[in-house]
Design a protein around this motif. Structure first.
Motif, PDB file in Angstrom:
ATOM      1  N   ASP A  16       0.819  -1.219   0.000  1.00 30.71           N
ATOM      2  CA  ASP A  16       0.000   0.000   0.000  1.00 30.71           C
ATOM      3  C   ASP A  16       0.852   1.268   0.000  1.00 30.71           C
ATOM      4  O   ASP A  16       0.730   2.135   0.863  1.00 30.71           O
ATOM      5  N   TRP A  17       1.722   1.364  -1.008  1.00 34.58           N
ATOM      6  CA  TRP A  17       2.649   2.489  -1.096  1.00 34.58           C
ATOM      7  C   TRP A  17       1.937   3.831  -1.065  1.00 34.58           C
ATOM      8  O   TRP A  17       2.371   4.751  -0.385  1.00 34.58           O
ATOM      9  N   LEU A  18       0.868   3.957  -1.855  1.00 35.29           N
ATOM     10  CA  LEU A  18       0.230   5.269  -2.010  1.00 35.29           C
ATOM     11  C   LEU A  18      -0.271   5.792  -0.660  1.00 35.29           C
ATOM     12  O   LEU A  18      -0.086   6.964  -0.337  1.00 35.29           O
ATOM     13  N   TYR A  19      -0.879   4.914   0.115  1.00 36.63           N
ATOM     14  CA  TYR A  19      -1.387   5.314   1.429  1.00 36.63           C
ATOM     15  C   TYR A  19      -0.238   5.554   2.413  1.00 36.63           C
ATOM     16  O   TYR A  19      -0.281   6.487   3.219  1.00 36.63           O
ATOM     17  N   ASN A  20       0.778   4.737   2.333  1.00 37.84           N
ATOM     18  CA  ASN A  20       1.859   4.784   3.325  1.00 37.84           C
ATOM     19  C   ASN A  20       2.875   5.905   3.092  1.00 37.84           C
ATOM     20  O   ASN A  20       3.757   6.113   3.936  1.00 37.84           O
ATOM     21  N   TYR A  21       2.748   6.633   1.984  1.00 36.93           N
ATOM     22  CA  TYR A  21       3.615   7.803   1.787  1.00 36.93           C
ATOM     23  C   TYR A  21       3.419   8.839   2.903  1.00 36.93           C
ATOM     24  O   TYR A  21       4.291   9.666   3.132  1.00 36.93           O
ATOM     25  N   GLN A  22       2.282   8.803   3.582  1.00 38.82           N
ATOM     26  CA  GLN A  22       2.027   9.805   4.625  1.00 38.82           C
ATOM     27  C   GLN A  22       2.874   9.566   5.875  1.00 38.82           C
ATOM     28  O   GLN A  22       3.087  10.485   6.671  1.00 38.82           O
ATOM     29  N   PHE A  23       3.359   8.337   6.044  1.00 34.28           N
ATOM     30  CA  PHE A  23       4.094   7.976   7.256  1.00 34.28           C
ATOM     31  C   PHE A  23       5.595   8.037   7.023  1.00 34.28           C
ATOM     32  O   PHE A  23       6.086   7.626   5.967  1.00 34.28           O
ATOM     33  N   MET A  24       6.323   8.504   8.025  1.00 33.52           N
ATOM     34  CA  MET A  24       7.780   8.581   7.897  1.00 33.52           C
ATOM     35  C   MET A  24       8.387   7.195   7.690  1.00 33.52           C
ATOM     36  O   MET A  24       9.373   7.036   6.975  1.00 33.52           O
ATOM     37  N   ASP A  25       7.777   6.177   8.286  1.00 30.84           N
ATOM     38  CA  ASP A  25       8.259   4.813   8.089  1.00 30.84           C
ATOM     39  C   ASP A  25       8.120   4.386   6.628  1.00 30.84           C
ATOM     40  O   ASP A  25       8.998   3.725   6.068  1.00 30.84           O
ATOM     41  N   GLY A  26       7.018   4.812   6.010  1.00 31.28           N
ATOM     42  CA  GLY A  26       6.819   4.510   4.590  1.00 31.28           C
ATOM     43  C   GLY A  26       7.846   5.205   3.721  1.00 31.28           C
ATOM     44  O   GLY A  26       8.333   4.642   2.743  1.00 31.28           O
ATOM     45  N   ILE A  27       8.190   6.430   4.079  1.00 29.05           N
ATOM     46  CA  ILE A  27       9.202   7.177   3.335  1.00 29.05           C
ATOM     47  C   ILE A  27      10.567   6.521   3.502  1.00 29.05           C
ATOM     48  O   ILE A  27      11.333   6.386   2.538  1.00 29.05           O
ATOM     49  N   TYR A  28      10.870   6.083   4.714  1.00 24.36           N
ATOM     50  CA  TYR A  28      12.157   5.410   4.941  1.00 24.36           C
ATOM     51  C   TYR A  28      12.259   4.160   4.069  1.00 24.36           C
ATOM     52  O   TYR A  28      13.296   3.902   3.455  1.00 24.36           O
ATOM     53  N   LYS A  29      11.180   3.388   4.001  1.00 23.99           N
ATOM     54  CA  LYS A  29      11.182   2.177   3.161  1.00 23.99           C
ATOM     55  C   LYS A  29      11.366   2.546   1.692  1.00 23.99           C
ATOM     56  O   LYS A  29      12.058   1.845   0.941  1.00 23.99           O
TER      57      LYS A  29
END
Length: 195
Positions: A132-145
């Protein structure tokens, strides 16, 4: 490859053909774009116009300077993801619920056109939807990944994901200000782009 998929999806303004073209453009080489329906061709051309506008914009060039010392030529890629983060957290555009709904709708559109997607993008999309990349861009953890994904694929980058992530943390407010200046201009550009 983690790119600014959220921005490209959003800037398709719910047009299914534009969404497909915008999402696959980086995986369509040479004259392959001519093999698609006119609407998807337009999406591919729009994607490239968005990239050119973004890459040459003075605000983007200024934002890249923060990443330049540690990331060199890859600064542009990291800025793309940073812009997606600020888009995902832009309360004038998305709420948490509307971002989740938009992400799901985008995945469904792409799934519906799965057979015509370039093979490499089919693989990318599997991971995109699964995580769920599109949704997880909002989280810093998603950006780190996302940063980590780039670092692992970058042949000439002698840095870990900690380097660009540290830049984002240190200059978060400055980069957010760059996004707030730049993104409305990008939206205006896309809305005046020839149909």
């Amino acid at each position: 490859m983690y790119m600014n998929y959220l921005a490209h999806a959003y800037l398709s303004f719910n047009d299914q053909s534009l969404i497909i073209g915008n999402m696959i453009a980086d995986y369509v080489k040479g004259k392959q774009w001519q093999e698609y329906d006119p609407g998807i061709q337009h999406g591919i051309q729009l994607h490239r116009a968005i990239d050119t506008f973004t890459d040459t914009h003075p605000v983007t060039l200024a934002a890249r300077e923060y990443f330049q010392p540690s990331c060199g030529r890859y600064s542009a890629v990291f800025i793309d993801i940073v812009y997606d983060h600020f888009l995902a957290t832009d309360t004038t555009i998305f709420t948490d619920a509307s971002l989740a709904a938009f992400s799901k709708q985008t995945y469904n559109t792409i799934t519906h056109h799965h057979d015509i997607l370039p093979p490499v993008f089919q693989q990318v999309f599997r991971y995109m939807r699964q995580h769920d990349w599109l949704y997880n861009y909002q989280f810093m953890d998603g950006i780190y990944k996302s940063f980590n994904g780039i670092v692992h694929r970058a042949k000439f980058l002698e840095a870990t994901a900690d380097a660009p992530y540290g830049v984002l943390e240190k200059y978060y407010e400055e980069l957010a200000a760059h996004y707030r200046t730049f993104f409305p201009e990008l939206v205006a550009f896309v809305k005046t782009y020839p149909h």
